[in-house]
Design a protein around this motif. Structure first.
Motif: not given
Length: 415
Positions: A45-48, A51, A80
């Motif tokens: 997942e991009k956000e993970e 981060e 990403t």
């Protein structure tokens, strides 16, 4: 040097596969003096990913990322990376040629657009050519932190680490030496060993750390130190190993870089020109598997019988039914008869036999769960041992296999 390892993949987080990549990478980094300070597993997942990259950029000198580089839509690592590094993807001609060659010589199928898209890499990346797969490795820098992205397929990642990543890290960074000596012991538990070596442990130099690494039937003792003078480090740690061997040398059978115990036993047999056969009941062929896992087993291993049912002990190994009726199938006389039967059946110098109750139910015997009999047949005699290995099936099996190997080694060394 601080390193952070990030593995990407939902399959790791749901337990569908075991993450062996982190273990391999950490060992390779340790060899060249790079300390792994953190390991993280995250989903595709991009956000993970963003981060994790942000955290690593602030807390590590080297960040190694595996996974998420495949041809399907759920593999988002490259895109990403571009967002994190404010970059764009461009087609790399060398990578495209590598992909085309792989399809031509090995895949023998038409390339799909998704396969060709794997030749797209960030403009700021140095490509690490993947000789065994279509997804290239990538080397990028963010401020003072190096980011390395590799495919998650273990054999592809290992080749990149060995051929590309480690040599580049050695060239890029000045690193201290990290030195370990790990001794393998058997026959005594962690607390018993600790009591025996307590005084020695209390007097260890502050620069040397000791760690106990227990497993079923074995304990590894790891001495660790680090610094810039390799010769002094080796002399200091070797001096402590000598002292340790004086205290517990009778239970030390090898070192971390040595072969496992079954290989040590195999070498003993090959050197003496002697042979081995096994007759296993509750261990279900695990001892035979341990010996035949390495090439060259045919030089000493004659064969094995998994006589799991009582009838097979009688019919195949010629165990006298009267012994079973009188003593039960889990007993010293039956274990001895199994060892003798295997010895005659295979004309072997040495044999191992196992009979026991690993649980969770009692099966053909009323013996308590965890009751185990192991016989070692030698050219002169058969020695039978009774053990009580606990009430957890995996524990009983693993401890019994380890104990059988230990007992066999002792008998070989005596003859």
């Amino acid at each position: 040097m601080r390193a952070h390892i990030i593995t990407i993949g939902d399959e790791i987080l749901i337990g569908q596969i075991i993450d062996t990549n982190t273990s391999f990478i950490a060992k390779e980094l340790d060899k060249i003096g790079v300390e792994v300070k953190k390991t993280t597993s995250i989903p595709d997942e991009k956000e993970e990913i963003l981060e994790a990259l942000d955290f690593a950029s602030k807390n590590a000198d080297i960040v190694l990322v595996t996974g998420g580089l495949g041809p399907t839509k759920d593999d988002v690592t490259k895109h990403t990376f571009c967002e994190f590094f404010n970059d764009t993807l461009v087609e790399n001609k060398d990578v495209l040629k590598n992909i085309e060659d792989l399809f031509k010589h090995h895949v023998k199928k038409p390339m799909l657009p998704a396969n060709k898209a794997q030749a797209l890499v960030p403009t700021k990346a140095t490509v690490l050519m993947n000789k065994y797969g279509t997804a290239p490795g990538m080397w990028l820098k963010y401020d003072e932190t190096v980011f390395i992205s590799m495919p998650g397929v273990p054999f592809e990642m290992k080749a990149l680490m060995t051929d590309e990543v480690i040599p580049r890290l050695q060239k890029e960074f000045n690193r201290p030496f990290i030195l370990h000596r790990t001794l393998h012991t058997y026959g005594k538990g962690e607390s018993e060993i600790a009591a025996t070596i307590e005084e020695w442990e209390n007097n260890l130099p502050k620069t040397i750390k000791l760690a106990y690494l227990p497993s079923l039937g074995k304990v590894r003792l790891r001495l660790s130190t680090k610094g810039n003078d390799l010769k002094n480090l080796e002399a200091a740690i070797d001096s402590e190993v000598i002292k340790l061997k004086e205290l517990i040398g009778d239970i030390i059978y090898g070192y971390e870089d040595d072969q496992p115990l079954e290989h040590v036993v195999a070498e003993l047999l090959k050197r003496k020109g002697e042979t081995l056969a096994v007759a296993e009941s509750f261990t279900g062929g695990q001892i035979a598997t341990a010996f035949t896992a390495a090439p060259g087993a045919s030089k000493f291993f004659k064969g094995g019988i998994v006589s799991y049912a009582t009838a097979s002990k009688i019919d195949v190994l010629n165990v006298d039914k009267a012994l079973v009726d009188k003593y039960s199938v889990v007993s010293a006389p039956v274990a001895e008869a199994m060892a003798l039967g295997a010895q005659k059946l295979f004309s072997a110098d040495y044999t191992i036999s196992t009979t026991g109750n690993a649980g969770p139910t009692k099966g053909d015997s009323d013996a308590a769960i965890g009751t185990v009999f192991i016989s070692i047949g030698t050219p002169h005699e058969i020695f039978t041992h009774e053990f009580h290995m606990g009430n957890h099936r995996e524990r009983v099996l693993t401890k019994s296999v380890n104990k059988a190997l230990e007992l066999l080694q002792k008998e070989i060394l005596k003859n």
